[in-house]
Every structure is written in C-alpha cells, then in structure tokens.
Design a protein around this motif. Sequence first.
Motif, PDB file in Angstrom:
ATOM      1  N   TYR A 122       0.861  -1.187   0.000  1.00  0.00           N
ATOM      2  CA  TYR A 122       0.000   0.000   0.000  1.00  0.00           C
ATOM      3  C   TYR A 122       0.889   1.225   0.000  1.00  0.00           C
ATOM      4  O   TYR A 122       1.837   1.302   0.764  1.00  0.00           O
ATOM      5  N   PHE A 145       3.927   0.545   2.250  1.00  0.00           N
ATOM      6  CA  PHE A 145       3.744  -0.445   3.306  1.00  0.00           C
ATOM      7  C   PHE A 145       3.473  -1.800   2.682  1.00  0.00           C
ATOM      8  O   PHE A 145       2.562  -1.951   1.871  1.00  0.00           O
ATOM      9  N   SER A 200      -4.441  -8.793  14.390  1.00  0.00           N
ATOM     10  CA  SER A 200      -4.967  -7.643  13.667  1.00  0.00           C
ATOM     11  C   SER A 200      -3.857  -6.951  12.883  1.00  0.00           C
ATOM     12  O   SER A 200      -2.753  -6.767  13.395  1.00  0.00           O
ATOM     13  N   GLY A 201      -4.129  -6.613  11.675  1.00  0.00           N
ATOM     14  CA  GLY A 201      -3.156  -5.922  10.838  1.00  0.00           C
ATOM     15  C   GLY A 201      -2.183  -6.850  10.155  1.00  0.00           C
ATOM     16  O   GLY A 201      -1.263  -6.412   9.469  1.00  0.00           O
ATOM     17  N   SER A 202      -2.410  -8.158  10.295  1.00  0.00           N
ATOM     18  CA  SER A 202      -1.451  -9.091   9.703  1.00  0.00           C
ATOM     19  C   SER A 202      -1.658  -9.242   8.200  1.00  0.00           C
ATOM     20  O   SER A 202      -0.828  -9.825   7.515  1.00  0.00           O
ATOM     21  N   GLY A 203      -2.784  -8.750   7.698  1.00  0.00           N
ATOM     22  CA  GLY A 203      -2.994  -8.812   6.247  1.00  0.00           C
ATOM     23  C   GLY A 203      -4.073  -9.780   5.815  1.00  0.00           C
ATOM     24  O   GLY A 203      -4.206 -10.089   4.630  1.00  0.00           O
ATOM     25  N   LYS A 204      -4.882 -10.241   6.747  1.00  0.00           N
ATOM     26  CA  LYS A 204      -5.910 -11.241   6.420  1.00  0.00           C
ATOM     27  C   LYS A 204      -6.927 -10.702   5.414  1.00  0.00           C
ATOM     28  O   LYS A 204      -7.221 -11.340   4.398  1.00  0.00           O
ATOM     29  N   THR A 205      -7.456  -9.533   5.754  1.00  0.00           N
ATOM     30  CA  THR A 205      -8.463  -8.954   4.865  1.00  0.00           C
ATOM     31  C   THR A 205      -7.865  -8.650   3.495  1.00  0.00           C
ATOM     32  O   THR A 205      -8.486  -8.880   2.455  1.00  0.00           O
ATOM     33  N   THR A 206      -6.644  -8.149   3.528  1.00  0.00           N
ATOM     34  CA  THR A 206      -5.965  -7.862   2.266  1.00  0.00           C
ATOM     35  C   THR A 206      -5.850  -9.138   1.423  1.00  0.00           C
ATOM     36  O   THR A 206      -6.179  -9.143   0.236  1.00  0.00           O
ATOM     37  N   GLU A 213     -14.539 -12.362   8.783  1.00  0.00           N
ATOM     38  CA  GLU A 213     -15.022 -12.224  10.158  1.00  0.00           C
ATOM     39  C   GLU A 213     -16.548 -12.183  10.240  1.00  0.00           C
ATOM     40  O   GLU A 213     -17.128 -11.234  10.767  1.00  0.00           O
ATOM     41  N   HIS A 262     -11.518 -14.515  13.866  1.00  0.00           N
ATOM     42  CA  HIS A 262     -10.849 -14.593  15.164  1.00  0.00           C
ATOM     43  C   HIS A 262     -11.595 -15.538  16.080  1.00  0.00           C
ATOM     44  O   HIS A 262     -11.225 -15.733  17.216  1.00  0.00           O
TER      45      HIS A 262
END
Lengths: 431, 280
Positions: free
Chosen positions: B66, B73, B95-101, B222, B255
């Motif tokens: 990104y 990033f 959180s923020g590990s890139g799952k959604t990405t 999620e 999660h």
Amino acid sequence: MGESPVRFYCFYIYMASSTIARKNLFEDPIRFLVAQAGILFAVSLVTIQLGILKGFLRSTSMLVEYSSADLWVANKDLVHFELVSSLPAEYLKKATEVPGVEKTEVVLLRAGRWRDPKGNLSTVRIIGFNPEGQMFARWPMGEGQLASLNQSYKVLVDRASLASLDVSKVGDQATIGNLPLEIVGLTEDTKSTASSAFVFASLETANAYSLAELSSNITCRRLPDNSTDCSNQFSNAPRDRNLPAPEPRRLNLSDPITYILIKAKSGEDLEQLRTKLAQAMPDTVVYTRKELSEKTRNYWEVRTSVGFILGFGAVVGFVVGMVIVGQILYASVADHLREFGTLKAMGASNWVIYSIILEQALWMSVLGYIPSMALCFALSAWTLKAKGVMILIEPTTAAGVFVLTVVMCVGSALFAVQRVTRVDPAIVFKA
Amino acid sequence: MTSNLNFDGVPLDPTLLPIPMTAINLSFNPLHRKADLVTVTASSPSLSQETTAQGAIAATNVRMSYQSGSEVFHALKGVDLQVPTGDMQLLMGPSGSGKTTLLSILAGILTPTGGSVKLLGQDITKMSPKALAKFRLENIGFIFQGFNLFPALSAVENVEVALKLKGYRGSSARKEALVLLEQVGLANKANNLPRDLSGGQKQRVAIARALAGNPSLIMADEPTAALDSQNGHAVIELLRQLAKEGGRTVLLVTHDPRIMDAADRITYLEDGLIQTKPHH
Ligand SMILES: Nc1ncnc2c1ncn2[C@@H]1O[C@H](COP(=O)(O)OP(=O)(O)OP(=O)(O)O)[C@@H](O)[C@H]1O
Ligand SMILES: [Mg+2]
C-alpha cells in the motif's frame, strides 16, 4: 428465433436494479420530497420563462393572427407590425384594381397620448379600421358592438388594458390630443405585451386623433412622375374645450395609411397575386398573414433582448435544476457507496450500477415534471385572468420541457455516476 | 470421540473451544488432517507449483504494497496458499497481519502488487476487470463482517438482488430467494427490513444471499465478529453446514475459535507472511 442475448442482458440489468433504485430513492421520503420540490421549481421556472416568451410573442402579432386577410400590403421598410412607414392612400385604389383582388380594407396605425379622467398621460397606439369591414376586426368582443365605432370619437380598448389606461368600464371617458373619447366596448385577447395599449376606432376617428396631436406631421405623396411631395403639417393650437369637437373628416388621398388588407378572389394563386400587387404599388412589400405574424414575433424574439432575457431565465432554471438533481443524486450515491461497493464486489457490472442511478434520475424527472406542469397550468390560468399576461404552454413546449427535464436529470446522473465508478469494491471488507 | 486437535503438531487448547468436542461430528481423520495442515511458506515455490493444479484456490507468491504518501507499506510479503476443492479453510492471525488484504486479493476484488491467484483453475490476476466481475458473479459468494445488506430492501429482496444479478427472472427469483431464506431458517422474516432483524439474522440473510446461484467459492471476512455469542452460534452452525455441503470451498477469515472445529485447515498469517506455526 428467441430474444437476443443483449436484450436478455438489458432485461436482467433492469430487473436487478429497479427495486434498489426505487427503494433507495424513496427510502428517506423527506429528502426525496425536498429534492422533488427543487426539481418542481426548476422545471416550473423553465416552463414559465418559455411560456411567458411564447405568450409575449403571440401577443405581439394577435391583430395579424385574428385577421382573415389573405395578404397585407405595407411599406417596404416594415420592421414589424407596429413599426412601419405609411403608404399613400391612393394605393388603396390601385390595389383594388389589381386583377384577382376581391376586396380591400385599410388599417391605420397611429400614436397618441391618452389623458385619463384624472389628467394622467399614457401613450397609446391608435388603430383605425372600417367597423363594417370583414377582414380585420375578428377578435373576440368582451362587451359592446363593433358598429358603435361608426359614431365619432367612440373607441374600443382591450379589457386587459383598462387598468393601464386608468379607466374601468364601458362608458368611461378620456381624451386623446385635445379630442374627446368614450369607451363603447371592450375587446379580448388583443393586448400586445410589447406595446402601449391599443385604442380601436373608425378610420375617421383614428385619423382625427392623430392629427389632433400637438406635433408636427409629415405627409408624403408620390407624384405621377415618381417624385415625392412632402408637406409638414403642424396642428399646435389647443382646441377650445368649450366648443364641441368638430366632426372627424373623411380620409382623403393626402392622408397616409398603414396597411392595405387584401382578400383574394377564390381560386386565385396568392404568390402570383402578391407579385402583381407589389408591381402595381412601388416600394411596398406584400406579406401573407402568416409571414407578417412571424416577422413580428421574430423581431421581438431575436432583434430585441426580450427573447434573450426570457431564454436566459429558462437556461438558469435548467442549470439550477441540474445542480439540484446532481446534488441529490450525488448525495444519495455517497450515502449508498457501501451498497454500490457490495454490488460491485458481488460482480455486478458497471451497467447495473449506472442503470440504478439512471432509473433514479428518470423517477426524479417524471415525478418532478408532472406536478410542475400542473403548477404551471394553474399559474398561467391565474396570470391570464388576474394580470392579462399570457403564459402560453403549447403542447410542443410541454413536450420540450419534458425532454429538457429528462436531459437535466440524466445529465446530473452522469455526474453522480462518476462517484460510483471510482468506488473500490475492496471497501466492502472494511468494517 | 475425544481428541486433541493438532495444528502442525501443536496441541490446541481444548478450552478455546466453547462447544464440547464430543458434541462435534469431526468427519476427518486427525492423522490425515495433520498432513493437510502443512502450510506452505513463501520460500518454497517448488512445492506450491505441485499443488496449484488441483486446488480451488491457489495463490503463488502474492505480494501487496500500500502506498500512503511517500511511504510504501508491504501488507503481504509473498504468500503462497492452496485450498483444495470442498475444504473449509480458516485464515487467522493478529490484527493488521494482512488477512483482509489477502482475502480481498483471493476474491478478486483487490489487485495484488505481485504474484498470481488461480481460482477454479483460472488465473484471475490475468483477467480484465470485466471478466473478473463476471467470474465473481458466477463463482463467489461473499459474507461480510458488517453484513452489507441493502437497508431499503426486505430480507427476501436482498437475496433476490443477488439472484437477479445472476440471471433469475421475476417470480423464479422470488421463489428461489424464499427457498434460500428457508435454508437459513428465516422464512418467517422474509419481509422484514434489515433494521428489524437481529445481527445474527442479518448475517443469515447475508449467507442466504451468498448462497444465491450456488457458487463454488464462499469468501467470508469475520462473519461472526459483529455478533454476540448467541447470534454468533447460529451463524457458526450455518457455516458449518454450508461447508459440509458437497463441493463448496469456503475461505473464512476469523478470530472466532468456535469456528475452528468446523475447519479442515487453518492458516495463520502474521506480518504479511504465512506462519508454519501458530503464534500462541
Ligand atoms: N487501503 C490501505 N492503504 C494503506 N494501508 C492499508 C490499506 N488497507 C490495509 N492496510 C494496511 O495493511 C495491513 C493489513 O491490513 P488488513 O486489513 O489486511 O489486516 P487484517 O489482518 O484484516 O486486520 P484485522 O484483523 O484488524 O481486520 C494493515 O497494517 C493496514 O494498516
Ligand atoms: Mg480484517
């Protein structure tokens, strides 16, 4: 053969989009109504501006329109119905002698100053004609008879001009120049919005009024050797008001006239007749009724700024409407971005999304147009009755405004579409 | 049947699972499962090439950066992932590990900076946006954390929208939508607007919508995160069912430990890379 895949596809797009389009649009009824009110006023503004323009232009040529003359002979310097130099009265005889002419009538146009019973002045347009004639005075009579004009110093005015002339009814008196005047009848639908009030009188009375003005009056005559003989007449001695007004004299060959109305013999070719008339009377121009009417309207529309000003108002209405619809659709799209994103993520094509916004625009245009037309018709009925101003909404105007409304709404929809095409479907996974 | 679920040989703490293990019909052999759970790291391209062919989802060396201002990033730093057809695969991680990405890329709604993604044997990274949209429409059902229902439409109309996009017409769309609502146990709420449904009911409507047209892939981010435990339970049950139904491949970011026992495989993502071992 069955339906083409393209048609199927369009149908699917429509089916998929229509529920969302409608329900999203009507989801917030207050906002929707506010938007519709905005569109209503914008569309009404456009319609009324155009209607006033049409009504105004129509009013400038009503005297021509109401006449039944086949041809109008005028001085060739004619600019519009009310702006034209005179013709020598001897032309009347010449016109009558042209083969193919069945009947002729004279119309005089003069300027005058009307002094109402309280002594206030207003300019008027004096129109003289033969009350027994067939071709000119064919407008609707509100009150009184045309035949009453055969008496001296009796006039008709338009009912809508009464207020501006500071009189109120049949029987009221006033003066023009220093001559008396009595209203013996009221005409309808003859008032020109562009002009001062019309005062209708017999040829003799009209001529008398024009000569009674305290002004110089140049009369020109064409001599047989084709030269011109002009004389400058002054009538500057105020008449002694205690004496009765002299009887108006008959028109003679030295009196200038304005129009010669021609009725052609039946079966006569009008094109040939007008050529013959123009040849018989030098320096004249011969118009059909339609041409004179159109020339007059065209003058007011194009050569004056009236058309521009009213047209400009219509454009402003259009732009305002476009901004309102654009604003509403844009806000609606912005409110539903997540939904559009979801549709995109699910795989809906851009066309599905466009069709949703387009359908909303069409709903807005139709639902804005209908009440707006109702409002405009109601308003036009009121202004005609109360103000004598005609807002003329012809079917073509109404249809044209509908097209404009759709263009306006769809145009602003394209603006809102910009917002959606930039939506990243990836927003759908953002909580 | 009692067993300690193994994840790459690491015993899973049974207390993480609120549902008694005995109550669950674990339809897999734990031994076999152990072999399955070997997730491939970014640095083993040879292995990934062997497995891409048969998987419903096969990602190779997926990278995503990104750009925010002058800073770049790296959200995904080379991810390889295979999901066999018919599997339910969980994607977990902090959180923020890139799952959604990663999910967005695997679902074809985000274009990766590098790497390739094959879905059902087709390389979606090579498709035009139009072809990709068509592919999503035909093959992927989406479930979102925020439900993403259309608030102005009733439950049944929400499902109908998806069906109509997929070519159902008029009354057949309505009929099929009611069948789907029936499947998620909401036939009696068909005419409710989303605002008149509980969170769990909303998510069940969304699941019905995801199932419209019977897509072979289900992608969910999620799906239970916004739900309380009771509502979450119903949704989990539904997802469990859905995963068991023949041939459907499910990729789930979560999660929620309650879903873990329904999963065939669990992949952990951390800092943009797949971890061979869970963090805890
Ligand atoms: N559009 C974006 N622009 C810039 N950075 C982004 C963007 N989207 C995500 N990121 C960053 O990429 C990283 C991964 O984000 P992602 O949403 O994939 O995390 P996640 O694992 O889903 O987290 P969570 O469990 O909180 O949902 C985060 O550090 C995030 O800040
Ligand atoms: Mg996330």
